[in-house]
Structures are given as structure tokens and as C-alpha cells.
Design a protein around this motif. Sequence first.
Motif, PDB file in Angstrom:
ATOM      1  N   UNK A 158     -13.111   0.278   3.589  1.00 45.57           N
ATOM      2  CA  UNK A 158     -11.667  -0.111   3.289  1.00 45.57           C
ATOM      3  C   UNK A 158     -11.352  -1.017   4.854  1.00 45.57           C
ATOM      4  N   UNK A 159     -12.248  -1.380   5.362  1.00 44.19           N
ATOM      5  CA  UNK A 159     -11.821  -2.660   6.125  1.00 44.19           C
ATOM      6  C   UNK A 159     -12.050  -3.788   5.389  1.00 44.19           C
ATOM      7  N   UNK A 160     -13.176  -3.931   4.412  1.00 42.61           N
ATOM      8  CA  UNK A 160     -13.269  -4.528   3.828  1.00 42.61           C
ATOM      9  C   UNK A 160     -12.516  -5.687   3.085  1.00 42.61           C
ATOM     10  N   UNK A 161     -10.953  -4.326   2.557  1.00 42.84           N
ATOM     11  CA  UNK A 161     -10.057  -5.126   2.282  1.00 42.84           C
ATOM     12  C   UNK A 161      -9.080  -5.866   2.730  1.00 42.84           C
ATOM     13  N   UNK A 162      -9.275  -6.274   3.899  1.00 45.61           N
ATOM     14  CA  UNK A 162      -8.917  -7.250   4.593  1.00 45.61           C
ATOM     15  C   UNK A 162      -8.845  -9.126   3.950  1.00 45.61           C
ATOM     16  N   UNK A 163     -10.448  -8.984   3.915  1.00 40.93           N
ATOM     17  CA  UNK A 163     -10.752 -10.496   3.702  1.00 40.93           C
ATOM     18  C   UNK A 163     -10.265 -10.759   2.334  1.00 40.93           C
ATOM     19  N   UNK A 164      -9.448 -12.068   2.508  1.00 45.00           N
ATOM     20  CA  UNK A 164      -8.876 -11.966   0.943  1.00 45.00           C
ATOM     21  C   UNK A 164      -9.475 -13.781   0.571  1.00 45.00           C
ATOM     22  N   UNK A 165      -9.197 -14.392  -0.266  1.00 44.26           N
ATOM     23  CA  UNK A 165      -9.380 -15.562  -0.186  1.00 44.26           C
ATOM     24  C   UNK A 165      -8.271 -16.348   0.556  1.00 44.26           C
ATOM     25  N   UNK A 166      -7.076 -16.028   0.542  1.00 45.01           N
ATOM     26  CA  UNK A 166      -6.464 -16.735   1.860  1.00 45.01           C
ATOM     27  C   UNK A 166      -6.394 -16.574   3.151  1.00 45.01           C
ATOM     28  N   UNK A 169     -16.309  -6.467  -7.766  1.00 43.63           N
ATOM     29  CA  UNK A 169     -15.979  -5.518  -7.360  1.00 43.63           C
ATOM     30  C   UNK A 169     -15.248  -5.891  -8.754  1.00 43.63           C
ATOM     31  N   UNK A 170     -15.010  -4.474  -9.135  1.00 44.86           N
ATOM     32  CA  UNK A 170     -14.708  -3.393 -10.424  1.00 44.86           C
ATOM     33  C   UNK A 170     -13.055  -3.403 -10.037  1.00 44.86           C
ATOM     34  N   UNK A 171     -12.245  -2.924 -10.514  1.00 47.61           N
ATOM     35  CA  UNK A 171     -10.582  -2.729 -10.366  1.00 47.61           C
ATOM     36  C   UNK A 171     -10.062  -1.335  -9.383  1.00 47.61           C
ATOM     37  N   UNK A 172     -11.133   0.001  -9.549  1.00 48.35           N
ATOM     38  CA  UNK A 172     -10.696   0.568  -8.266  1.00 48.35           C
ATOM     39  C   UNK A 172     -10.960   0.190  -6.815  1.00 48.35           C
ATOM     40  N   UNK A 173     -10.591   1.350  -6.083  1.00 46.96           N
ATOM     41  CA  UNK A 173     -10.453   1.176  -4.512  1.00 46.96           C
ATOM     42  C   UNK A 173     -11.585   1.356  -4.022  1.00 46.96           C
ATOM     43  N   UNK A 174     -12.102   0.359  -2.664  1.00 48.84           N
ATOM     44  CA  UNK A 174     -13.569  -0.448  -2.410  1.00 48.84           C
ATOM     45  C   UNK A 174     -14.500   0.857  -2.484  1.00 48.84           C
ATOM     46  N   UNK A 175     -13.590   2.169  -2.002  1.00 48.71           N
ATOM     47  CA  UNK A 175     -14.232   3.473  -1.917  1.00 48.71           C
ATOM     48  C   UNK A 175     -15.279   4.082  -2.767  1.00 48.71           C
ATOM     49  N   UNK A 176     -14.675   3.093  -4.283  1.00 49.77           N
ATOM     50  CA  UNK A 176     -15.164   3.555  -5.350  1.00 49.77           C
ATOM     51  C   UNK A 176     -16.900   3.119  -5.068  1.00 49.77           C
ATOM     52  N   UNK A 177     -17.314   1.518  -4.399  1.00 49.74           N
ATOM     53  CA  UNK A 177     -17.852   0.721  -4.680  1.00 49.74           C
ATOM     54  C   UNK A 177     -18.654   1.179  -3.224  1.00 49.74           C
ATOM     55  N   UNK A 192     -22.642   0.611  -4.680  1.00 43.17           N
ATOM     56  CA  UNK A 192     -22.487   1.301  -5.940  1.00 43.17           C
ATOM     57  C   UNK A 192     -21.646   1.171  -7.617  1.00 43.17           C
ATOM     58  N   UNK A 193     -22.516   1.507  -8.142  1.00 42.53           N
ATOM     59  CA  UNK A 193     -21.942   0.812  -9.838  1.00 42.53           C
ATOM     60  C   UNK A 193     -21.366   2.219 -10.411  1.00 42.53           C
ATOM     61  N   UNK A 194     -20.119   2.424 -10.562  1.00 41.78           N
ATOM     62  CA  UNK A 194     -19.271   3.566 -11.676  1.00 41.78           C
ATOM     63  C   UNK A 194     -19.270   2.448 -12.817  1.00 41.78           C
ATOM     64  N   UNK A 195     -18.408   3.836 -13.688  1.00 41.35           N
ATOM     65  CA  UNK A 195     -18.092   3.035 -14.955  1.00 41.35           C
ATOM     66  C   UNK A 195     -16.780   1.875 -15.135  1.00 41.35           C
ATOM     67  N   UNK A 196     -16.884   1.588 -13.798  1.00 41.36           N
ATOM     68  CA  UNK A 196     -14.841   0.637 -13.686  1.00 41.36           C
ATOM     69  C   UNK A 196     -16.097  -0.281 -13.605  1.00 41.36           C
ATOM     70  N   UNK A 197     -17.077  -0.366 -12.540  1.00 40.15           N
ATOM     71  CA  UNK A 197     -17.995  -1.398 -11.936  1.00 40.15           C
ATOM     72  C   UNK A 197     -17.630  -2.789 -12.610  1.00 40.15           C
TER      73      UNK A 197
END
Length: 373
Positions: A34-42, A53-61, A83-88
Motif C-alpha cells: 500500500x506504500x506504493x499508493x504514496x506515489x502519483x504523478x504529482x 495496473x487495473x482498477x482494484x486496490x493495490x493489494x489485488x496486484x 498478480x494478474x487477475x480478472x481486473x488487471x
Amino acid sequence: MKFPVLAALASQILAVSAGTILWDGRFNDLSASTDLNNWSWGNQVGPYQYYIHGASAVTAYVNLSADFKNPADAGSKQGAKITLDKTAYWNGQTMRRTELIPQTTAAIATGKVFYHFSLMRKAVNAPATTREHQIAFFESHFTELKAGWLSGAAGIEDPLLRWCIGGQTQWSTNWDAGVWHNVAYEIDFSAGTVGFWHSTGGDALTQTVAPVKASTSSNGADWHVGVLELPRDGYADANEDYYWSGVYIESGSLTTSVSGPGAPAGGSSSSSSSAAASSSTSSVKSSTSTTLVTSTTKAVTTSSSSTTTTSTSTKAQTTSSTTTSAAPAATTTASGCTAARYAQCGGNGFSGCTTCASGSTCKYSNDWYSQCL
Ligand SMILES: *[C@@H]1O[C@H](CO)[C@@H](O)[C@H](O)[C@H]1NC(C)=O
Ligand SMILES: *[C@@H]1O[C@H](CO)[C@@H](O)[C@H](O)[C@H]1NC(C)=O
């Protein structure tokens, strides 16, 4: 670098053949994915850009755990399960993608550098052998691993893990479950060559393929640590897990030991986006408890040659969008090279080939991404 003398001394002590870490993508700095969420373009913080990545929470991937690393890698406290799941599906594309990209201003795309990583798959959630997977690749695909049936090839499936230059197979092995493949791409951006260092389990890296000519080009922010799966009609998506550890880039002499340079820093990463890890060799390794798990299934090498048809005919390039929003450093794009079908061909920060292989054209997807479709 606060204590250059100490750091130099310490690195001499442990540097049997260690280079300088330019960027450290071992997951020592992250407490959870979830620390990866700290990153953004801004807000470009932490060791990785996280946007493909897909649209699910980071822990799905992406998930981190000590169970996910090569046990012989004493320099990593944990590894990542990608991970690649159905939402990836990223950004409305037809490909499943979960990829991390180095966040650094270090000179990782200049001169001669070594891109290190270890990769493993299990029997559970195994990557499909019936679809093409591009792994640890650059946008221009000048070098990468591939697994599974190659798009356009004859037949139905392919059990090989391959190392490719410009889409052409240079080396391959059966990709068996539970075997750690340790890899270093020896990239010489000046000479335009890439060599391949490889070992399995806890063995030291050896140069498996001497440097070969390649269209080396990178803006320093397009090494994709992760996987892109090409679509194939008639083959349903299943969950796939890829295990990674020992991800770092070094210059100087190559570290051949899989235990890697330095010991885990204990998560004391600065969140500065610049080469925060450049002095990480200063922590003297005192670990003696390395569990050396030698793989029981030694990979069988078969040298099947690639049947990928890489067209080299060139086509007029579609003009790229000039919209900018919080753009990363301006880049120059590579000319005179051809991007494969499905590869990126434009976008802010992109420096790869902008001409698409014949049969595909460069389609604008968003400001950050155009793709040969
Ligand atoms: C990410 O942000 C959280 C919350 O602010 C913080 O606790 C964590 O240390 C950050 N992670 C990194 C790697 O900077
Ligand atoms: C990642 O970890 C979380 C929390 O343990 C779990 O709920 C999730 O299923 C995991 N994701 C994968 C892909 O294994």
C-alpha cells in the motif's frame, strides 16, 4: 552521501565484486504494498512509480512478504508477488498489466549498468503457457524476458522462459515451478549492447550470453518490473502470480552473488525521489543465516528459436499529443527504431521507438501513453 570515507571503506570490505547501487528497488523500503499508493504523478516519492495496473486496490496486484523472495537473497527483507487477475486491465487496454517502474533521477540509463532481479513462478496461479507475457521489459522492448506462447507463433502453448533482444530469443529454458531465476541485464547504453547473466536458486550469476547488439534506449523511467500479457482469442483469463526479489540497478563491477550487495536497511528509506539508495552499500553485511535453497528441479535448457515475426518496415509516425499536465522531465524520443505491435509508442516521458511495426499504428490513449495497435 554523508560519510563518503566510511561508506567507501565499508563497501571495500564487502565489495568482493560489488558495484555501486544506482537505484535500489528491493522492497526493503516498503512496509506494505500500500506504500506504493504514496506515489502519483504529482507526488513522485518512494522507489517506484505505480500507475500501470487495473482498477482494484493495490493489494489485488502487489503484495510483499518475506515468503515471496529468493531465500538466498540476504540483501532483501522481502519480495513482491505481482498478480494478474480478472481486473488487471490498465486504462481500457486489452492487455492485463501489473508493472512497477523505477522512480529515480539516478543515471540508470547511461554507460554500462546492470539491471538485477530474481523471478519465480509457482504451480499455483502459474502464468499461462498459451499467451505471450512480456516481463522485466523496456518500453522499446530492446531487452526483456518473455514467457508463454509467442503471439503469432505456430502451435498452442509454449513452456519456455526466454530472454529476448528486440523480440528475438537469445536464450531460453523451461520455466519450471518453484525455481528462482536470477538475472542481470548487462546493458551498455554507450556501446548499444546487452549481455545476459543468469543463475538459478542460490548460485552466483554467470554470463550466459555475451553482449549482443541492441537498440538500447531508455529515458531512465521505463524499465517495467512486472508483467504485460497479450490478449489471445479463445483463452480465458486465469489468475497469475509472479514472484520478484533482488531488484536493483548497479554500475561499476557486477555483483554476482544472489545475496546481493548490502543488508536490508531496515526501512529507513528517505522518501526523496532521487537516488536515495546510492549509499546503501555502506551497511556492512553481517548476515550468516542465509538459507541456501538450491532448486531441486534444475531447469532444462532447450534452445528453441523464436518464431516471432518482427517486422522492420517503417511507417509514418502519428503525431503525439502535446498536452502536458504535471509532465515528467521532457524527453527525446528514439528515432530509427520500430516499436512492436502492442508496445508503447508515445506519451509524456516516453523515449522509446515511436514508429510502429507494419500492420499497427500508434494510437493515442492518454497523455502518458500511446500504443501500437
Ligand atoms: C507512505 O505513506 C504512509 C502514510 O503517510 C507512510 O506511513 C509511509 O511511510 C509512506 N511510505 C513510504 C515508502 O514513504
Ligand atoms: C494481498 O494481501 C491481502 C491482505 O493479506 C489479501 O487480502 C489479498 O488477497 C492479497 N492479494 C493477493 C493477490 O494475493
